[in-house]
Every structure is written in structure tokens, then in C-alpha cells.
Design an enzyme around this catalytic site. Sequence first.
Site, PDB file in Angstrom:
ATOM      1  N   GLU A  16      -5.552  -5.347  13.145  1.00  0.00           N
ATOM      2  CA  GLU A  16      -5.061  -4.211  13.066  1.00  0.00           C
ATOM      3  C   GLU A  16      -4.240  -3.673  14.447  1.00  0.00           C
ATOM      4  OE1 GLU A  16      -4.177  -1.912  10.089  1.00  0.00           O
ATOM      5  OE2 GLU A  16      -4.450  -4.017   9.158  1.00  0.00           O
TER       6      GLU A  16
ATOM      7  N   ARG B 184       4.142  -9.430  10.778  1.00  0.00           N
ATOM      8  CA  ARG B 184       3.960  -8.751  12.214  1.00  0.00           C
ATOM      9  C   ARG B 184       4.046  -9.511  13.106  1.00  0.00           C
ATOM     10  NH1 ARG B 184      -1.320  -4.671  10.459  1.00  0.00           N
ATOM     11  NH2 ARG B 184       0.028  -3.179   9.335  1.00  0.00           N
TER      12      ARG B 184
ATOM     13  N   LYS C 111       1.821   6.056   5.308  1.00  0.00           N
ATOM     14  CA  LYS C 111       1.161   5.051   4.584  1.00  0.00           C
ATOM     15  C   LYS C 111      -0.525   5.641   4.941  1.00  0.00           C
ATOM     16  CE  LYS C 111       0.612   0.099   3.886  1.00  0.00           C
ATOM     17  NZ  LYS C 111      -0.879  -0.143   3.983  1.00  0.00           N
TER      18      LYS C 111
END
Length: 433
Positions: A319, A350, A416
Site C-alpha cells: 500500500e 498501480r 474511499k
Amino acid sequence: MGTTTATRPLQPWTAPTASDPVAATLRLPGSKSMTARALVLSALASGPSTLAGPLRARDTELMAAGLRGMGAHVSISDDERWLVRPHRLVGPAHVDVGLAGTVMRFVPPVAGLAEGRITFDGDPQARTRPLGPLIGALRSLGVRIDVAGPDSLPLTVVGAGRVAGGEVVIDASASSQLVSGLLLAAPRFERGVVVRHVGPPVPSAPHLRMTVQMLRAAGAAVDDAEADVWAVEPGPLTGRGWEIEPDLSGAVPFFAAALVTGGEVTLAGWPHSSAQPVERLRELLQRMGGEVQLSTAGLTVRGTGTVRGLEADLSDVSELTPALTALAMLADSPSRFTGVAHIRGHETDRIAALAREFTALGADLTESRDGLEIRPRPLRGGTFRTYADHRMAHAAAVAGLAVPGIELDDVACTSKTMPEFPALWSAMVTGKS
């Protein structure tokens, strides 16, 4: 089968540039990962539970709504303390997963315990996120799942009010959530579950440790002594009070700001004993030139005026890849990140998105199968597409501290996991609340 979430309008935003070292003490929202797990365990418990300091954001509100739709009483009217009272789980119900991996992977095993049809769907991008291993595992445990196309959303769980459970083999190399989803519901399965992972290493090991830790805190018997095997015994889960820690992943862009500007950022309220990978973060930030200290004031990161390049396997903390990539582009030497092939299946690919968007701003990045190589050189302003991905927005904000004119096409995607992000970030950079 349900409908996808309506497309929301984009919210453009120019990332503020820092003219001075930042100096801020922040109180950030609670951990998304802990909030999601606490909600599921509380909905399956034998008595009421409370969540103190939970994260109120799109992902966790969707989780609460999904559990509530199946019959659990979930009250989130109080921002500081949520109440969950378990109830018999029934359908029909529809679960909107949005773009939340936790909802799409944690709730289907719970739906198997319900009586009736539970449909799942979400944002268009959610239909590309990997679900096949979980669908196969649940079917082998006795859960009926109807899928219209490939093993992805939309899908329907036809709950029988019980799940036989037993042993299952799964390839969870795409996401540790595929294992966590099975484990969280397993105490309610008639025979519990034994999950055996076969395949490349499971990423984000700290999240699996968090799952096991929280299961044990709720009274479950979990054996994880053997590598890549998790055994959960059947039995009741206890309702309890959950103290949700501040979100470490959400704090990383703010800590990165300390390194970029040579300033100091403190995350207040940080516990001395954490379920999140704080020691790993400390190591990475120190190697990139930061000073990290845990005290009664909180977790503090200080910049030294220089950002150093870093070579690291980030498989356990994937992350952090977007924010660390932005840091690496402002470093004094090249960086190389590996072990994050699985983030190609996150909210967006990503790796490809970071390479594409930062290259457009003049960066020198090379995309590999499982990571990125970054060779620092001057960047220029321009439009940065976020692809509805909160971590992409965080990366652009970090780069914008040193590069004027970086314009995000949509900062609202940060809702989010942290709706307050634009306001908190601007206040930190400008010193004005």
C-alpha cells in the site's frame, strides 16, 4: 443481479506546493483494515460490540451497509463510536462493494451463512479485481455462488444459513484479503476451516497477522504455526469493545511530506503496541533519510533535508508503493521497488498508472513485472490522472510539495478511505486550518 454504482463527478484539485518545512500534529481517522475486520467479527459475534475511533469513509460505510442489509444492526450515527448488534442473517439483499477489496472479499463468506440470495456488485473497476480464488474456495466449502461471467463481480451467493467448512487449498498470491475473508467467517462454519495457500508468496503479511490477532481477541482459536496454513476452529465469537488505531497507510503521505520539505509531522494517538506494520515503515523512512520517533506525543517523522534513494522489496507493505514512488522521484539517487506485482490488481493497475502519470510529468521510471525503477530528475507540472484510486492521489500530492502545478483530475477519490484528505493536506502545507 444488481446495478453498478453511479458515476460521480470528478473533483479537480491543484496539489499545494510547500514554501517552508511542514510542521504539523495530526489526528487521522481510524484504520480502514481494523475497522473492516471489527465490523465483520462484530456482526458474527454472540453479543453486541462497539468500535471506538472507527474510520468513516466510503469503504467502511459500504461494509456497514452490506452487513446491515443482511440483518445485522449496525449503527454508525456517532462518528466516534459505532455499535453492532448481531442478528440472524437473511436475504434477499444487495451488497454494493464500491471499489472496496475488503467488502468484495470479506462479505461473501458471511453471506454464505445467511438464508437467501445475496447479490454483489460495485463500481465498474471492481469487476476487474481478482475474486476467482475466493469463489472457488467458498464453493469447495459448500457455498453456492452464481456468477454470470468470469469469476468476478457481479455474483450471487445463495445462502443456506450454514456453511459446512473444512479444508481448502487456495492461491492467494493476488491478495491477502482472499485468506482473511475466509478466516473471519470461519468460526461460524460448522467445521471451521483450514486454509492452505499454494502458489507465489501471499502479499501484505501484516494484514494477515492483523486478521489472526483480531480473531483471537474475539475468542476464536486460530493456529498459524505452519507457514501458509491457517486453521480456525468452530466456535462462538465474543462481542467486545474494539479500539481502532489511526490508519498507518493513510499517514504515510503526511510522513513523506516531512522528508520532502525537511519538516516534522506527528501522528497523535499512536499506540505503543500496534497491529499495523509500524516497524517496517520506520525502517523504510529511515533508509530514505527520515528520523522516526515514537513517544507519548505520538509517532513523529522528521526530515533531514535530503531524501535518499531506496532499493526494497515492498511485498509486505505494498500500500505504501505510490507514496514511496513519489518520494523516490525527489531523492538524491535512484530507487528500485520490487515484490508488488499484485498491486496491478488493486483499484487500478498501480504500477502502470504510476509509470504513465509520472512519466507525463517528466519522470524517468521503468516499469517491471513486479515493481518500478526510478531515476530522479526534475519534474514539471501538469495533469495527473488518479483512476479513482486514493493512493494515486496521495502520490501526486507528495510530488506536488516540490513541483508546482500538479493538477489532479479527481481528488474526491480520497473519500474511499479519508474524506478529510484535501483539507488536512492543505492545512499541513499552508499552516492554515
